[in-house]
Design an enzyme around this catalytic site. Structure first.
Site, mmCIF file in Angstrom:
data_model
loop_
_atom_site.group_PDB
_atom_site.id
_atom_site.type_symbol
_atom_site.label_atom_id
_atom_site.label_comp_id
_atom_site.label_asym_id
_atom_site.label_seq_id
_atom_site.Cartn_x
_atom_site.Cartn_y
_atom_site.Cartn_z
ATOM 1 N N HIS A 100 75.872 93.924 31.519
ATOM 2 C CA HIS A 100 74.851 93.203 32.159
ATOM 3 C C HIS A 100 74.727 93.639 33.556
ATOM 4 C CE1 HIS A 100 73.566 90.405 28.766
ATOM 5 N NE2 HIS A 100 74.729 90.118 28.505
ATOM 6 N N SER A 115 79.551 91.387 29.426
ATOM 7 C CA SER A 115 78.946 91.094 30.716
ATOM 8 C C SER A 115 79.194 92.050 31.907
ATOM 9 C CB SER A 115 79.914 89.986 31.080
ATOM 10 O OG SER A 115 79.922 88.825 30.621
ATOM 11 N N CYS A 122 83.900 94.320 28.047
ATOM 12 C CA CYS A 122 83.260 93.143 27.561
ATOM 13 C C CYS A 122 81.731 93.174 28.021
ATOM 14 C CB CYS A 122 83.566 91.912 28.764
ATOM 15 S SG CYS A 122 82.532 90.409 28.224
ATOM 16 N N HIS A 159 86.080 92.580 34.320
ATOM 17 C CA HIS A 159 86.809 91.142 34.392
ATOM 18 C C HIS A 159 87.761 90.624 33.577
ATOM 19 C CE1 HIS A 159 83.480 90.851 31.953
ATOM 20 N NE2 HIS A 159 84.025 89.751 31.225
HETATM 21 N N1 LIG Z 1 80.019 82.519 28.617
HETATM 22 C C1 LIG Z 1 81.025 83.235 29.094
HETATM 23 O O1 LIG Z 1 81.911 82.734 29.481
HETATM 24 C C2 LIG Z 1 80.762 84.688 28.493
HETATM 25 C C3 LIG Z 1 82.005 85.380 28.703
HETATM 26 C C4 LIG Z 1 82.023 86.649 28.364
HETATM 27 C C5 LIG Z 1 81.023 87.389 27.837
HETATM 28 N N2 LIG Z 1 79.905 86.600 27.542
HETATM 29 C C6 LIG Z 1 78.427 87.151 26.862
HETATM 30 O O2 LIG Z 1 78.693 86.944 25.540
HETATM 31 C C7 LIG Z 1 77.911 87.939 25.133
HETATM 32 C C8 LIG Z 1 78.638 88.736 23.933
HETATM 33 O O3 LIG Z 1 79.583 89.581 24.578
HETATM 34 P P1 LIG Z 1 80.389 90.703 23.699
HETATM 35 O O4 LIG Z 1 81.329 91.425 24.715
HETATM 36 O O5 LIG Z 1 80.905 90.186 22.545
HETATM 37 O O6 LIG Z 1 79.170 91.668 23.269
HETATM 38 P P2 LIG Z 1 79.206 92.935 22.322
HETATM 39 O O7 LIG Z 1 78.008 93.676 22.499
HETATM 40 O O8 LIG Z 1 80.652 93.346 21.961
HETATM 41 O O9 LIG Z 1 78.607 91.977 20.970
HETATM 42 C C9 LIG Z 1 77.425 91.538 20.483
HETATM 43 C C10 LIG Z 1 77.302 91.680 19.096
HETATM 44 O O10 LIG Z 1 75.910 91.056 18.952
HETATM 45 C C11 LIG Z 1 75.208 91.526 17.719
HETATM 46 N N3 LIG Z 1 73.840 91.268 17.798
HETATM 47 C C12 LIG Z 1 73.049 91.918 18.768
HETATM 48 N N4 LIG Z 1 71.915 91.148 18.506
HETATM 49 C C13 LIG Z 1 72.069 90.036 17.377
HETATM 50 C C14 LIG Z 1 71.210 89.395 17.005
HETATM 51 N N5 LIG Z 1 69.882 89.052 17.206
HETATM 52 N N6 LIG Z 1 71.602 88.659 15.739
HETATM 53 C C15 LIG Z 1 73.039 88.901 15.534
HETATM 54 N N7 LIG Z 1 73.690 89.646 16.086
HETATM 55 C C16 LIG Z 1 73.261 90.320 17.179
HETATM 56 C C17 LIG Z 1 75.395 93.092 18.059
HETATM 57 O O11 LIG Z 1 75.520 94.077 16.983
HETATM 58 C C18 LIG Z 1 77.024 93.149 18.305
HETATM 59 O O12 LIG Z 1 77.885 93.216 17.515
HETATM 60 C C19 LIG Z 1 77.492 88.803 26.241
HETATM 61 O O13 LIG Z 1 76.128 88.270 26.716
HETATM 62 C C20 LIG Z 1 78.349 88.509 27.226
HETATM 63 O O14 LIG Z 1 77.928 88.769 28.640
HETATM 64 C C21 LIG Z 1 79.990 85.118 28.041
HETATM 65 ZN ZN LIG Z 2 83.750 88.978 29.546
#
Ligand SMILES: NC(=O)c1ccc[n+]([C@@H]2O[C@H](COP(=O)([O-])OP(=O)(O)OC[C@H]3O[C@@H](n4cnc5c(N)ncnc54)[C@H](O)[C@@H]3O)[C@@H](O)[C@H]2O)c1
Ligand SMILES: [Zn+2]
Ligand SMILES: [Zn+2]
Length: 370
Positions: free
Chosen positions: A45, A42, A40, A61
């Site tokens: 990050h 996160s 993931c 996680h």
């Molecule tokens: N709130 C929560 O509970 C929670 C839980 C898990 C993950 N997250 C967060 O969610 C986010 C996404 O996680 P993920 O594992 O899917 O990430 P990931 O890197 O697999 O996917 C992110 C996607 O965003 C795209 N992207 C980047 N900039 C962009 C923009 N300006 N416009 C459109 N698309 C864009 C990328 O091409 C990629 O496909 C992360 O910040 C992660 O930390 C939050």
């Molecule tokens: Zn996650």
């Protein structure tokens, strides 16, 4: 006992695979053998320092595995149980758990510090305490975790697929269904199609949205989004704005959901502009902890009755929703197999994260060897 694990010694460095010492479980803790761990964003990050953790820390996680041993007083699981871990523990007793908001459980307070609920550590390297991301550390072959992080699942489910319901699936699906509250006929714009965004697509479609617009600069992500329920896909926020204006005859979308890898001001503003009167922006993605990423006209917010909200774990209830996602998987209504793009061995973890950054994976999954 000994276990191999991927750790970060400080921010800005690569993952290092090392051998650690692992203590036996104490009261209300269990020893788990992880079968699979999802990659993931996160944890990325943590690596960049967007999320300031206590180092050293074992990453991971999103995890699924089998319980090998339980400490005194454990009632939620027994040895042999197959488990999907929740990245937020759920004690059942705190103010949040007892009012139906288990995703905000007070035991989650130490998820970046990486200690267990009693504030001590089970991983050690040469006498030094090593934390575990979200009190799990799923990038380790074995871990000792709180029973409150465990959700038992049917043993016939493939854990290397079920692992995705530890974070990505409920977080994305719940962002659309629970946090945003998408309704039949809505227009929903989802920014960022990774492991989280693809599930916001599945959730929005499941909730009956008329238009599900996926935004991602990577062509492969847009194809996947359309395969899994997006009605439209575009490469940029500007294209999404133009498309939504046309689709809604200038009214705007009911919902924008932000699931990009690193959230910044620009994408939040685009999401705010794409929704119409009474619309809601739901922010699921994370950025730098200290950075101010929401800069909007408060007057437009008021005059148009727009709303901007955050959501953790898709505002889902880990114990209920982890099992529910798997029920929907069996019913063919939530896809998991299609979300796993590549699998890796523990030693390939840095390659796995490079592939995430290069836009190659919907979700990469680490398969542990024992
Ligand atoms: N709130 C929560 O509970 C929670 C839980 C898990 C993950 N997250 C967060 O969610 C986010 C996404 O996680 P993920 O594992 O899917 O990430 P990931 O890197 O697999 O996917 C992110 C996607 O965003 C795209 N992207 C980047 N900039 C962009 C923009 N300006 N416009 C459109 N698309 C864009 C990328 O091409 C990629 O496909 C992360 O910040 C992660 O930390 C939050
Ligand atoms: Zn996650
Ligand atoms: Zn609680």
């Amino acid at each position: 006992m000994k276990t191999k694990a991927a750790i970060l010694r400080s921010s800005g460095q690569d993952w290092q695979v090392v051998e650690l010492e692992l203590d036996p479980p104490k009261a209300n803790e269990v020893l788990i053998r992880f079968v699979a761990a999802g990659l993931c964003h996160s944890d990325e990050h943590l690596r960049t320092g967007d999320l300031p953790a206590r180092y050293p820390i074992v990453g991971g996680h999103e995890g699924a595995g089998i319980i090998e041993q339980v400490g005194p007083g454990v009632t939620r699981v027994k040895p042999g149980d197959h488990v999907v871990c929740s990245f937020i523990p759920s004690c059942g007793r705190c103010r949040w758990c007892s009012t139906g908001r288990q995703n905000l459980c007070d035991l989650g307070a130490t998820i970046l510090d990486g200690s267990l609920p009693d504030q001590t550590f089970r991983f050690h390297a040469d006498g030094e305490d090593v934390g575990a991301m979200c009190m799990l550390g799923t990038f380790s072959q074995w871990s000792v975790i709180s029973e409150y992080s465990c959700v038992p699942v049917d043993p016939d489910l493939p854990l290397e697929k079920a692992v995705l319901v530890g974070c990505g699936v409920p977080t994305g699906w719940g962002s659309a269904v629970y946090a945003a509250g998408v309704r039949p006929g809505d227009t929903v714009v989802i920014y960022g199609i990774g492991g989280i965004g693809i599930n916001a697509v599945q959730g929005a479609r499941h909730a009956g949205a008329k238009n599900v617009v996926a935004v991602d600069p990577v062509a492969f992500k847009r194809e996947k989004a359309e395969e899994l329920g997006a009605t439209h896909s575009v490469a940029s926020a500007q294209e999404a704005q133009d498309l939504v204006t046309q689709l809604t005859l200038g009214v705007g979308a009911e919902h924008a959901i932000v699931t990009v890898g690193v959230v910044g001001e620009e994408v939040v503003e685009a999401a705010f502009n794409v929704i119409g009167k009474g619309g809601t922006v739901t922010i699921t993605g994370l950025g730098g902890l200290a950075e101010k990423t929401v800069h909007l006209s408060g007057t437009i917010l008021t005059l148009f009755e727009k709303r901007v909200q955050g959501t953790l774990f898709g505002s889902a209830n880990p114990i209920y929703d982890i099992r529910k996602m798997l029920d929907l998987y069996r019913a063919g209504q939530v896809k998991l197999d299609e979300l796993v793009t590549n699998t890796y061995r523990l030693e390939q973890i840095n390659q796995g994260y490079q592939d995430l950054l290069d836009g190659k994976n919907i979700r990469g999954v680490l398969i542990h060897e024992h």
